[in-house]
Design a protein around this motif. Structure first.
Motif, PDB file in Angstrom:
ATOM      1  N   ASP A  61     -28.154 -25.898  -5.843  1.00 17.26           N
ATOM      2  CA  ASP A  61     -28.514 -25.789  -4.428  1.00 17.26           C
ATOM      3  C   ASP A  61     -29.962 -25.358  -4.215  1.00 17.26           C
ATOM      4  O   ASP A  61     -30.472 -25.394  -3.096  1.00 17.26           O
ATOM      5  CB  ASP A  61     -27.571 -24.826  -3.711  1.00 17.26           C
ATOM      6  CG  ASP A  61     -27.633 -23.400  -4.253  1.00 17.26           C
ATOM      7  OD1 ASP A  61     -28.208 -23.221  -5.350  1.00 17.26           O
ATOM      8  OD2 ASP A  61     -27.116 -22.486  -3.590  1.00 17.26           O
ATOM      9  N   GLU A  62     -30.657 -24.988  -5.298  1.00 20.30           N
ATOM     10  CA  GLU A  62     -32.065 -24.600  -5.171  1.00 20.30           C
ATOM     11  C   GLU A  62     -32.972 -25.807  -4.949  1.00 20.30           C
ATOM     12  O   GLU A  62     -34.095 -25.670  -4.449  1.00 20.30           O
ATOM     13  CB  GLU A  62     -32.524 -23.849  -6.421  1.00 20.30           C
ATOM     14  CG  GLU A  62     -31.838 -22.510  -6.636  1.00 20.30           C
ATOM     15  CD  GLU A  62     -32.343 -21.807  -7.883  1.00 20.30           C
ATOM     16  OE1 GLU A  62     -33.446 -22.159  -8.363  1.00 20.30           O
ATOM     17  OE2 GLU A  62     -31.633 -20.907  -8.378  1.00 20.30           O
ATOM     18  N   ALA A  63     -32.508 -26.979  -5.354  1.00 25.17           N
ATOM     19  CA  ALA A  63     -33.331 -28.188  -5.233  1.00 25.17           C
ATOM     20  C   ALA A  63     -33.094 -28.857  -3.888  1.00 25.17           C
ATOM     21  O   ALA A  63     -31.994 -28.822  -3.331  1.00 25.17           O
ATOM     22  CB  ALA A  63     -32.998 -29.158  -6.359  1.00 25.17           C
ATOM     23  N   ASP A  64     -34.145 -29.478  -3.371  1.00 25.08           N
ATOM     24  CA  ASP A  64     -34.024 -30.235  -2.126  1.00 25.08           C
ATOM     25  C   ASP A  64     -33.568 -31.667  -2.392  1.00 25.08           C
ATOM     26  O   ASP A  64     -32.942 -32.290  -1.532  1.00 25.08           O
ATOM     27  CB  ASP A  64     -35.365 -30.249  -1.397  1.00 25.08           C
ATOM     28  CG  ASP A  64     -35.803 -28.854  -0.988  1.00 25.08           C
ATOM     29  OD1 ASP A  64     -35.090 -28.236  -0.173  1.00 25.08           O
ATOM     30  OD2 ASP A  64     -36.833 -28.384  -1.508  1.00 25.08           O
ATOM     31  N   ALA A  65     -33.886 -32.175  -3.562  1.00 24.03           N
ATOM     32  CA  ALA A  65     -33.414 -33.501  -3.983  1.00 24.03           C
ATOM     33  C   ALA A  65     -32.831 -33.374  -5.379  1.00 24.03           C
ATOM     34  O   ALA A  65     -33.365 -32.639  -6.218  1.00 24.03           O
ATOM     35  CB  ALA A  65     -34.552 -34.508  -3.990  1.00 24.03           C
ATOM     36  N   LEU A  66     -31.746 -34.067  -5.628  1.00 26.85           N
ATOM     37  CA  LEU A  66     -31.105 -34.066  -6.948  1.00 26.85           C
ATOM     38  C   LEU A  66     -31.080 -35.490  -7.471  1.00 26.85           C
ATOM     39  O   LEU A  66     -30.409 -36.357  -6.901  1.00 26.85           O
ATOM     40  CB  LEU A  66     -29.680 -33.502  -6.848  1.00 26.85           C
ATOM     41  CG  LEU A  66     -29.589 -32.018  -6.474  1.00 26.85           C
ATOM     42  CD1 LEU A  66     -28.150 -31.637  -6.161  1.00 26.85           C
ATOM     43  CD2 LEU A  66     -30.148 -31.145  -7.592  1.00 26.85           C
ATOM     44  N   LEU A  67     -31.850 -35.733  -8.536  1.00 22.63           N
ATOM     45  CA  LEU A  67     -31.943 -37.060  -9.135  1.00 22.63           C
ATOM     46  C   LEU A  67     -31.091 -37.073 -10.393  1.00 22.63           C
ATOM     47  O   LEU A  67     -31.366 -36.347 -11.353  1.00 22.63           O
ATOM     48  CB  LEU A  67     -33.398 -37.388  -9.478  1.00 22.63           C
ATOM     49  CG  LEU A  67     -34.327 -37.818  -8.338  1.00 22.63           C
ATOM     50  CD1 LEU A  67     -34.345 -36.820  -7.184  1.00 22.63           C
ATOM     51  CD2 LEU A  67     -35.744 -38.037  -8.858  1.00 22.63           C
ATOM     52  N   MET A  68     -30.042 -37.887 -10.395  1.00 28.46           N
ATOM     53  CA  MET A  68     -29.098 -37.922 -11.509  1.00 28.46           C
ATOM     54  C   MET A  68     -29.513 -38.977 -12.522  1.00 28.46           C
ATOM     55  O   MET A  68     -29.526 -40.177 -12.218  1.00 28.46           O
ATOM     56  CB  MET A  68     -27.678 -38.193 -10.999  1.00 28.46           C
ATOM     57  CG  MET A  68     -27.144 -37.111 -10.084  1.00 28.46           C
ATOM     58  SD  MET A  68     -25.351 -37.234  -9.801  1.00 28.46           S
ATOM     59  CE  MET A  68     -25.255 -38.749  -8.867  1.00 28.46           C
ATOM     60  N   CYS A  69     -29.858 -38.524 -13.731  1.00 26.45           N
ATOM     61  CA  CYS A  69     -30.308 -39.407 -14.814  1.00 26.45           C
ATOM     62  C   CYS A  69     -29.377 -39.213 -16.008  1.00 26.45           C
ATOM     63  O   CYS A  69     -29.767 -38.651 -17.034  1.00 26.45           O
ATOM     64  CB  CYS A  69     -31.736 -39.096 -15.201  1.00 26.45           C
ATOM     65  SG  CYS A  69     -32.908 -39.023 -13.819  1.00 26.45           S
ATOM     66  N   VAL A  70     -28.141 -39.640 -15.866  1.00 20.10           N
ATOM     67  CA  VAL A  70     -27.134 -39.406 -16.895  1.00 20.10           C
ATOM     68  C   VAL A  70     -26.693 -40.737 -17.504  1.00 20.10           C
ATOM     69  O   VAL A  70     -26.859 -41.801 -16.907  1.00 20.10           O
ATOM     70  CB  VAL A  70     -25.918 -38.652 -16.317  1.00 20.10           C
ATOM     71  CG1 VAL A  70     -26.353 -37.274 -15.832  1.00 20.10           C
ATOM     72  CG2 VAL A  70     -25.262 -39.428 -15.183  1.00 20.10           C
ATOM     73  N   PRO A  71     -26.121 -40.712 -18.712  1.00 19.86           N
ATOM     74  CA  PRO A  71     -25.761 -41.963 -19.395  1.00 19.86           C
ATOM     75  C   PRO A  71     -24.651 -42.741 -18.674  1.00 19.86           C
ATOM     76  O   PRO A  71     -23.768 -42.154 -18.046  1.00 19.86           O
ATOM     77  CB  PRO A  71     -25.264 -41.487 -20.766  1.00 19.86           C
ATOM     78  CG  PRO A  71     -25.796 -40.101 -20.927  1.00 19.86           C
ATOM     79  CD  PRO A  71     -25.872 -39.525 -19.558  1.00 19.86           C
TER      80      PRO A  71
END
Length: 442
Positions: A87-97
């Motif tokens: 929740d600290e981030a304003d954007a969450l970029l998911m880079c998962v396999p």
């Protein structure tokens, strides 16, 4: 918080970017945003990666030590394995396999589990972006329902969702993350505008498309294009070899045409996270809408069979030395899936190892970029296996040497002197072969 307030925070660089998954996609993305002065927090379940980032220790060779040291010493960048801090981030970029399962169907386990974790910490006004390669419809049909169910919030009203496929080419000196245009599809215009504004701070160009499923289709199309064309030249290699024609000479000459031809090169099979996998994501999804994918599947069949062709050429090469493959010692040059990187994801070298061992050969590998094989999902049995020493004595001890990956660091002139049975799948020996010594192309 209004959309205009979010955009203002991006412009002022007070908008914190969160990146989930700090591998070959996530780590360069972290560096790219950091270079532009954006605050970044990286998340990964692998504590070793987190510790390496925070201490400045490289774990992806081609990205270099200097980058890691700058990340470690930055006051606007950190890594953590504590996902309660999402929740600290304003954007969450998911880079998962997004691998395939044993039935060659999409394995969405990593995406689903990560999305569930995000949903538990999701707060209002956050932007969630999936960067992983996937089938059209994933964002709308899988990601958003999980986020809404776990958070009790509504996409498009309480938080934003977008899809922007990664386009990494590990080790390419001409195109790093910041120089590759970013395709972006949003769940609604506000999400699209916010995601484009975020990427505009760090990427040379954003390419907005009408929706998330279009962006998902763009990524698949790019890599299916490559898969089909690689399959074509792989098939031509086999055909021309039977005719006594060097396919590499043909391709070099054809490549001089300034229009209407794009040169692709053959090899021992497909490697990397995307090209061997992406076509199967589309063929799986196409079955849902009762559409055949004959052309794509044929290309996959050709590329999948290339390691068997290499085995056949090895049998022929050893036969000229009056040796059998069963009981022979075989050295594979190159474990990485492409030259000059330490990326071994989906490398065809692993398939070659399996096939040679099935035929009774004793198999080793040499790769200056991968001194020890790390545990992988598909090839756990090879974890801990070490690269062979590069020396005349060691090379001469092998009955056959197979060039699977053409690293620039490999000394092919020495190899030509030291081995009398070389099987070359990459045309690496073109300039190195001496004294008329025969090199078997495969």
């Amino acid at each position: 918080m209004s959309l205009s307030d979010q955009l203002d925070r991006i412009n002022k660089k007070t908008f914190k970017v969160g990146i989930i998954g700090l591998g070959y996609v996530g780590l360069p993305l972290m560096w790219t945003f950091h270079k532009k002065g954006m605050p970044v927090i990286g998340y990964d379940i692998d504590q070793d990666k987190v510790d390496n980032i925070n201490s400045g220790k490289p774990y992806i060779k081609h990205l270099g030590k200097e980058m890691m040291e700058k990340l470690a010493n930055s006051d606007i960048c950190e890594a953590t394995s504590n996902f309660e801090r999402l929740d600290e981030a304003d954007a969450l970029l998911m880079c998962v396999p997004t691998p395939l399962n044993h039935h060659r169907e999409p394995d969405m386990t990593y995406v689903e589990e990560t999305t569930k974790t995000v949903s538990e910490q999701l707060r209002k006004d956050q932007l969630v972006i999936l960067e992983s390669t996937t089938y059209p419809g994933t964002t709308e049909d899988l990601i958003i329902p999980i986020l809404e169910k776990g958070s009790g919030l509504k996409a498009g009203e309480d938080f934003y969702v977008a899809y922007s496929p990664e386009r990494e080419d590990p080790g390419n000196p001409d195109f790093n993350t910041s120089k590759i245009p970013k395709v972006v599809g949003g769940h609604g215009n506000d999400a699209l505008m916010l995601a484009c504004a975020l990427y505009d701070t760090a990427i040379v160009q954003t390419v907005p498309v009408s929706d998330t499923k279009t962006a998902e289709a763009v990524k698949l199309t790019e890599n299916i294009f490559r898969s089909v064309n690689i399959a074509m030249v792989n098939e031509l290699k086999v055909i021309y070899a039977a005719m006594g024609i060097d396919v590499h000479e043909v391709l070099d000459a054809a490549g001089t045409k300034p229009f209407g031809f794009m040169k692709f090169t053959p090899g021992p099979g497909l490697g990397g996270h995307c090209i061997p996998i992406d076509p199967f994501y589309l063929t799986w999804k196409a079955r849902e809408v009762n559409q055949p994918t004959r052309f794509i599947e044929l290309a996959g069949e050709i590329n999948t069979n290339m390691p068997k062709y290499v085995i056949q050429r090895t049998l022929e090469a050893l036969n000229t030395k009056k040796k059998a493959l069963n009981g022979s010692k075989v050295l594979l040059i190159g474990l990485a899936y492409k030259p000059n990187v330490d990326d071994d994801r989906e490398s065809p070298t692993y398939k070659l190892m399996e096939l040679y061992e099935e035929m009774g050969a004793e198999v080793s590998y040499y790769d200056p970029y991968i001194p020890v094989i790390k545990p992988t999902r598909e090839h756990a049995e090879y974890a801990g296996k070490e690269s062979e020493e590069w020396s005349e004595e060691r090379i001469k001890s092998y009955d056959a040497v197979v060039i699977a990956t053409n690293h620039n660091e490999t000394n092919y002139r020495e190899l030509a002197k030291w081995s009398d049975c070389i099987i070359d799948t990459r045309n690496a020996m073109k300039e190195a072969s001496q004294n008329g010594k025969q090199v078997f192309k495969a």
